[in-house]
Design a protein around this motif. Structure first.
Motif, PDB file in Angstrom:
ATOM      1  N   MET A 195      41.035  24.887  29.541  1.00  0.00           N
ATOM      2  CA  MET A 195      41.644  25.304  30.797  1.00  0.00           C
ATOM      3  C   MET A 195      41.174  26.688  31.194  1.00  0.00           C
ATOM      4  SD  MET A 195      45.526  24.102  31.215  1.00  0.00           S
ATOM      5  CE  MET A 195      46.107  24.117  29.548  1.00  0.00           C
ATOM      6  N   ASN A 196      41.093  27.579  30.209  1.00  0.00           N
ATOM      7  CA  ASN A 196      40.644  28.939  30.532  1.00  0.00           C
ATOM      8  C   ASN A 196      39.228  28.938  31.059  1.00  0.00           C
ATOM      9  OD1 ASN A 196      42.954  30.245  29.947  1.00  0.00           O
ATOM     10  ND2 ASN A 196      42.381  30.854  27.882  1.00  0.00           N
ATOM     11  N   ALA A 197      38.338  28.160  30.433  1.00  0.00           N
ATOM     12  CA  ALA A 197      36.946  28.133  30.884  1.00  0.00           C
ATOM     13  C   ALA A 197      36.847  27.583  32.306  1.00  0.00           C
ATOM     14  CB  ALA A 197      36.115  27.294  29.919  1.00  0.00           C
ATOM     15  N   ASN A 198      37.614  26.484  32.530  1.00  0.00           N
ATOM     16  CA  ASN A 198      37.579  25.891  33.873  1.00  0.00           C
ATOM     17  C   ASN A 198      38.030  26.868  34.929  1.00  0.00           C
ATOM     18  OD1 ASN A 198      36.590  23.518  33.053  1.00  0.00           O
ATOM     19  ND2 ASN A 198      38.555  22.435  33.016  1.00  0.00           N
ATOM     20  N   SER A 199      39.143  27.513  34.646  1.00  0.00           N
ATOM     21  CA  SER A 199      39.664  28.419  35.678  1.00  0.00           C
ATOM     22  C   SER A 199      38.726  29.589  35.879  1.00  0.00           C
ATOM     23  CB  SER A 199      41.071  28.880  35.331  1.00  0.00           C
ATOM     24  OG  SER A 199      41.057  29.623  34.168  1.00  0.00           O
ATOM     25  N   GLU A 200      38.017  29.966  34.812  1.00  0.00           N
ATOM     26  CA  GLU A 200      37.039  31.050  35.005  1.00  0.00           C
ATOM     27  C   GLU A 200      35.932  30.625  35.942  1.00  0.00           C
ATOM     28  OE1 GLU A 200      36.880  33.151  30.841  1.00  0.00           O
ATOM     29  OE2 GLU A 200      34.967  33.345  31.910  1.00  0.00           O
ATOM     30  N   LYS A 201      35.431  29.391  35.702  1.00  0.00           N
ATOM     31  CA  LYS A 201      34.353  28.905  36.571  1.00  0.00           C
ATOM     32  C   LYS A 201      34.822  28.829  38.012  1.00  0.00           C
ATOM     33  CE  LYS A 201      32.868  25.469  34.001  1.00  0.00           C
ATOM     34  NZ  LYS A 201      32.281  24.215  33.581  1.00  0.00           N
ATOM     35  N   LEU A 202      36.025  28.279  38.190  1.00  0.00           N
ATOM     36  CA  LEU A 202      36.565  28.158  39.539  1.00  0.00           C
ATOM     37  C   LEU A 202      36.690  29.525  40.191  1.00  0.00           C
ATOM     38  CD1 LEU A 202      39.371  25.495  39.264  1.00  0.00           C
ATOM     39  CD2 LEU A 202      37.327  25.372  40.642  1.00  0.00           C
ATOM     40  N   GLN A 203      37.176  30.463  39.411  1.00  0.00           N
ATOM     41  CA  GLN A 203      37.360  31.804  39.959  1.00  0.00           C
ATOM     42  C   GLN A 203      36.025  32.386  40.403  1.00  0.00           C
ATOM     43  OE1 GLN A 203      40.486  33.264  40.077  1.00  0.00           O
ATOM     44  NE2 GLN A 203      39.661  35.007  41.151  1.00  0.00           N
ATOM     45  N   GLN A 204      34.996  32.134  39.594  1.00  0.00           N
ATOM     46  CA  GLN A 204      33.679  32.647  39.955  1.00  0.00           C
ATOM     47  C   GLN A 204      33.200  32.045  41.274  1.00  0.00           C
ATOM     48  OE1 GLN A 204      31.050  31.938  36.749  1.00  0.00           O
ATOM     49  NE2 GLN A 204      29.836  33.747  37.129  1.00  0.00           N
ATOM     50  N   THR A 205      33.322  30.704  41.381  1.00  0.00           N
ATOM     51  CA  THR A 205      32.905  30.028  42.616  1.00  0.00           C
ATOM     52  C   THR A 205      33.692  30.576  43.800  1.00  0.00           C
ATOM     53  OG1 THR A 205      32.873  28.118  41.170  1.00  0.00           O
ATOM     54  CG2 THR A 205      32.266  27.758  43.459  1.00  0.00           C
ATOM     55  N   LEU A 235      42.749  26.349  42.316  1.00  0.00           N
ATOM     56  CA  LEU A 235      43.022  27.431  41.359  1.00  0.00           C
ATOM     57  C   LEU A 235      44.508  27.539  41.057  1.00  0.00           C
ATOM     58  CD1 LEU A 235      40.776  30.489  42.254  1.00  0.00           C
ATOM     59  CD2 LEU A 235      41.055  29.407  40.043  1.00  0.00           C
ATOM     60  N   GLU A 236      45.293  27.479  42.117  1.00  0.00           N
ATOM     61  CA  GLU A 236      46.742  27.600  41.895  1.00  0.00           C
ATOM     62  C   GLU A 236      47.253  26.473  41.025  1.00  0.00           C
ATOM     63  OE1 GLU A 236      49.551  28.115  45.195  1.00  0.00           O
ATOM     64  OE2 GLU A 236      47.991  29.381  46.043  1.00  0.00           O
ATOM     65  N   ALA A 237      46.756  25.264  41.334  1.00  0.00           N
ATOM     66  CA  ALA A 237      47.199  24.117  40.532  1.00  0.00           C
ATOM     67  C   ALA A 237      46.807  24.310  39.075  1.00  0.00           C
ATOM     68  CB  ALA A 237      46.583  22.834  41.086  1.00  0.00           C
ATOM     69  N   GLY A 238      45.560  24.836  38.876  1.00  0.00           N
ATOM     70  CA  GLY A 238      45.119  25.053  37.505  1.00  0.00           C
ATOM     71  C   GLY A 238      45.999  26.052  36.778  1.00  0.00           C
ATOM     72  N   LEU A 239      46.353  27.138  37.488  1.00  0.00           N
ATOM     73  CA  LEU A 239      47.199  28.158  36.873  1.00  0.00           C
ATOM     74  C   LEU A 239      48.566  27.596  36.512  1.00  0.00           C
ATOM     75  CD1 LEU A 239      46.644  31.526  38.755  1.00  0.00           C
ATOM     76  CD2 LEU A 239      46.545  31.122  36.315  1.00  0.00           C
ATOM     77  N   ARG A 240      49.111  26.792  37.437  1.00  0.00           N
ATOM     78  CA  ARG A 240      50.425  26.223  37.159  1.00  0.00           C
ATOM     79  C   ARG A 240      50.373  25.313  35.946  1.00  0.00           C
ATOM     80  NH1 ARG A 240      51.936  23.133  41.702  1.00  0.00           N
ATOM     81  NH2 ARG A 240      50.318  24.162  42.907  1.00  0.00           N
TER      82      ARG A 240
END
Lengths: 70, 682
Positions: free
Chosen positions: B117-127, B293-298
């Motif tokens: 999850m952390n890696a995914n959200s990092e990638k999303l954040q970068q995009t 992103l929000e969904a991922g964080l939740r």
């Protein structure tokens, strides 16, 4: 009230305290001995404190000299 | 009298518990459970039989490694929960205890999930960041290009145009001229648009100017929003720039410089409609990404919450398992490799409880063979164990900080329970502050249940652990406050009027000669007339110094008398004759005599100088005392005491070591002698 009278008062208070401890916290002979030791130690400490302060004031060598500003 | 004293029952805390040395033979299948139950009981101390082995040679090293790995994962979870800013809450656990293997798999699953999850959200954040920058570039750079986009009819003489950096005033016309020919396959003007940190922009511009030798045009615009920099995780201000240049060489150079400065280049179309189209696309993608992103964080927060419920329980479980395996590592496998043999110390009163725990372990693990527990003899000194409760535990800990008593020696904590708070109170001595301390201690005791279940900070934990000591301290402080007659340093006439008054009615010499004592002594404590007077300090200092001497001598005497009782208990007449008696003589001849002099001086009101008396007792004992004489026969007594003290010193120091050495060499110990000899020869 005099030195001896107050000493007697301390002794009486000590005896009453040990009796109270025996009545309220009776938990077997060895523990009772421990409680008795504690009460006697406390009474002796308190009496010594009082007696020292009383004796030192009985025949004072210096007296209070009031301050100039008063 | 002595018979009565001898027949008294042993006092509770006075001597350490009787210990016995036991050997346990445990079959392997019930070993884990047995050690777990014994650990919960907490009354057996195993001896490490595998002392000489390194940690990697021990039997259960793999399990210990697994426990360490699990605790690392648990620490990782805790970190993540803290970083996410969630509060750890604990669900009241009605679930049964987990097995260790099950817990291990669960923990590794959770860890994989979290890392993914952390890696995914990092990638999303970068995009997301890139798109945001692209949007800003589109907006701002579009402003530069917008003026030139419409007029397609103007002709230019491009080869004549030299674009100078400083010529901002002609910016509009220059742009108009070159815009229609801004395609890359023509040898016209091209541009690169991008975004860069505001702090780097000056150097960037200068560098570009130098490398292209001025053949470029640079335009910049500050953005309104801040962007999160993915490297440092902070908000930085960025600036949009557009560089106009010509030639392929310049393009390569500029691109390299952009890369070096960390500027991100985004190509934007010159055509206005295309730009608008792309801007629309970018905006829609941005809002999509935001929701993702929000969904991922939740999702991640939910996972962390579910872990957080059990986290404390798991941490405790893993710690317990590690402790069990560490203890199991202390045991030895016997010859048949089917049983574990352990040795340890336990108090005599715990024997039944231990046997009951061992029986329960055998029953619970369905083992056929019972655990053997039998008492052995041992030559070494047993460990010291005191049974304390909430009240006596802090005092025992304080005394242990100075030194732990040997096995069955008299325990000074018995007296320290009273003397430690009392001596604190002698120093504190104010009944106003004492009442504040009393209220604090009562509050801690009243909220006992609540505080004992919470986790407190280190300072509060210390205060809470010592709440009964605080209570005693405050009670004694109130008492000493009355004696010193200080209520927040203000004296009161509680016990009657003061014993001092002016010498005559006008009080004319009250400030020079002072008051006079006309009544009996103030019955309880220090007279209130002393406070604020000029001679207060000389009087109080003298009083308190003499008080310390008297208390100190009394306490030292108590200590030496306790050593007498120790010697009697261990049947050691050597100690009594050659240690206790000379110590008593030495202490009392010098300091006991000083205490006696203090009391006599107080009772008679003599003007004798006690410093002088004590010092000249040593320097010139035969001299006439003169005005320092306190009682009849003082000089003779002083000489006798001095002689006794001088005899007591060699009596204390010399006979005992020689007698002990003689005893040691007399006993035939052939094996000891030879090993000692061997070491000497080496």
């Amino acid at each position: 009230m005099g030195f001896l009278v107050t000493t007697l008062i301390f002794v009486v208070v000590g005896i009453i305290a040990s009796l109270c401890t025996r009545i309220c916290f009776n938990r077997g002979p060895s523990t009772n001995l421990l409680h008795l030791t504690l009460v006697i130690t406390a009474t002796v400490c308190c009496w010594m404190m009082w007696a020292i302060v009383y004796l030192s004031q009985m025949r004072p060598l210096i007296v209070p000299i009031l301050n100039e500003t008063e | 009298m002595m018979d009565y004293v001898n027949n008294l029952p042993a006092m509770d805390l006075m001597r350490s518990e009787k210990m016995m040395f036991a050997q346990l033979i445990i079959p392997v299948e019930s070993a884990h459970r047995a050690v777990s139950y014994l650990g919960q009981l907490g009354l057996l101390q195993f001896r490490d039989l595998n002392d000489d082995k390194s940690p990697f040679q021990r039997t259960f090293v793999n399990q210990v490694k697994r426990c360490a790995e699990m605790s690392r994962k648990l620490r990782f979870f805790k970190d993540q929960i803290q970083k996410a800013g969630l509060l750890p809450s604990s669900l009241p656990s009605s679930q049964p205890d987990f097995e260790l293997e099950e817990l291990e798999t669960r923990l590794s699953d959770h860890e994989h999930e979290l890392i993914e999850m952390n890696a995914n959200s990092e990638k999303l954040q970068q995009t997301y960041n890139e798109l945001l920058e692209f949007k800003m570039v589109l907006q701002k750079a579009g402003d530069f290009l917008i003026s030139g986009g419409s007029s397609a009819t103007q002709e230019t003489e491009l080869e004549e145009n030299v674009f100078i950096n400083s010529d901002y005033a002609d910016a509009g016309s220059l742009l108009e001229q070159e815009m229609q020919h801004g395609t890359s396959h023509q040898s016209g003007v091209k541009f690169i648009s991008g975004i860069i940190c505001k702090s780097n922009i000056m150097r960037f511009e200068r560098m570009l100017f130098r490398t292209t030798r001025g053949n470029m045009f640079f335009n910049q615009a500050r953005t309104d929003d801040h962007i999160v920099d993915p490297a440092t995780n902070e908000m930085v201000e960025k600036t949009v720039f557009v560089v106009f240049f010509s030639g392929e060489q310049s393009r390569k150079k500029i691109l390299k410089i952009c890369e070096a400065f960390g500027a991100n280049c985004y190509p934007i179309p010159e055509d206005l409609t295309k730009r608008r189209q792309i801007t629309g696309e970018v905006l829609s993608r941005l809002s999509e990404l935001e929701t993702t992103l929000e969904a991922g964080l939740r999702h991640r927060d939910a996972a962390l919450n579910s872990i957080g419920f059990h986290l404390t329980k798991w941490i405790i479980m893993v710690k317990r398992e590690k402790a069990i395996y560490d203890t199991l590592n202390m045991l030895n496998f016997d010859v048949t490799k089917k049983c574990l043999v352990g040795e340890g110390w336990c108090p005599v009163f715990a024997k039944d409880k231990i046997q009951e725990a061992l029986q329960r372990a055998t029953f619970d693990s369905n083992s056929q063979v019972g655990i053997i527990f039998h008492v052995m003899d041992s030559t070494e000194l047993p460990p010291t164990y005191f049974r304390t409760n909430d009240f006596t535990n802090p005092c025992q800990e304080i005394v242990d900080a100075y030194g732990v008593a040997k096995y069955q020696e008299a325990n000074p904590a018995v007296y320290a329970i009273v003397t430690f708070p009392f001596l604190f109170a002698v120093m504190f001595g104010d009944w106003g502050h004492g009442i504040c301390l009393l209220l604090g201690a009562l509050y801690l005791i009243a909220r006992e249940k609540r505080f004992s279940s919470q986790k407190l900070g280190s300072f509060m934990e210390m205060l809470f652990g010592g709440r009964y000591v605080l209570l005693l301290m405050s009670l004694f402080s109130v008492y000493c406050g009355f004696i010193y007659n200080e209520f927040f340093s203000v004296p009161f006439h509680i016990f009657g009027p003061s014993a001092y008054r002016c010498r005559d009615a006008t009080c004319s010499d009250a400030r020079s000669v002072g008051l006079i004592k006309y009544r009996a002594t103030y019955p309880f404590g220090v007279d209130p007339s002393w406070r604020g007077s000029r001679s207060e300090l000389p009087f109080l200092n003298s009083l308190k110094m003499k008080m310390s001497i008297l208390f100190g001598v009394a306490q030292m005497n108590l200590g030496i008398i306790l050593s007498y009782f120790n010697a009697r208990y261990f049947n050691n007449p050597l100690d009594i004759k050659y240690q206790f008696i000379p110590q008593m003589i030495f202490l009392n001849c010098l300091f006991g005599y000083l205490s006696l002099l203090i009391i006599i001086k107080w009772c008679t009101g003599s003007q004798a100088d006690l410093y002088h008396v004590m010092i000249y007792m040593f320097l010139s004992p035969f001299e006439n005392l003169g005005e320092n004489k306190l009682f009849w026969g003082q000089s003779v007594l002083q000489v006798i005491l001095l002689l006794l003290a001088m005899i007591a010193v060699p009596w204390m120091l010399f006979p005992k070591p020689f007698i002990l050495k003689r005893r040691h060499t007399e006993i035939p110990r052939p094996h000891l002698w030879s090993s000692w000899n061997f070491r000497c020869v080496q």
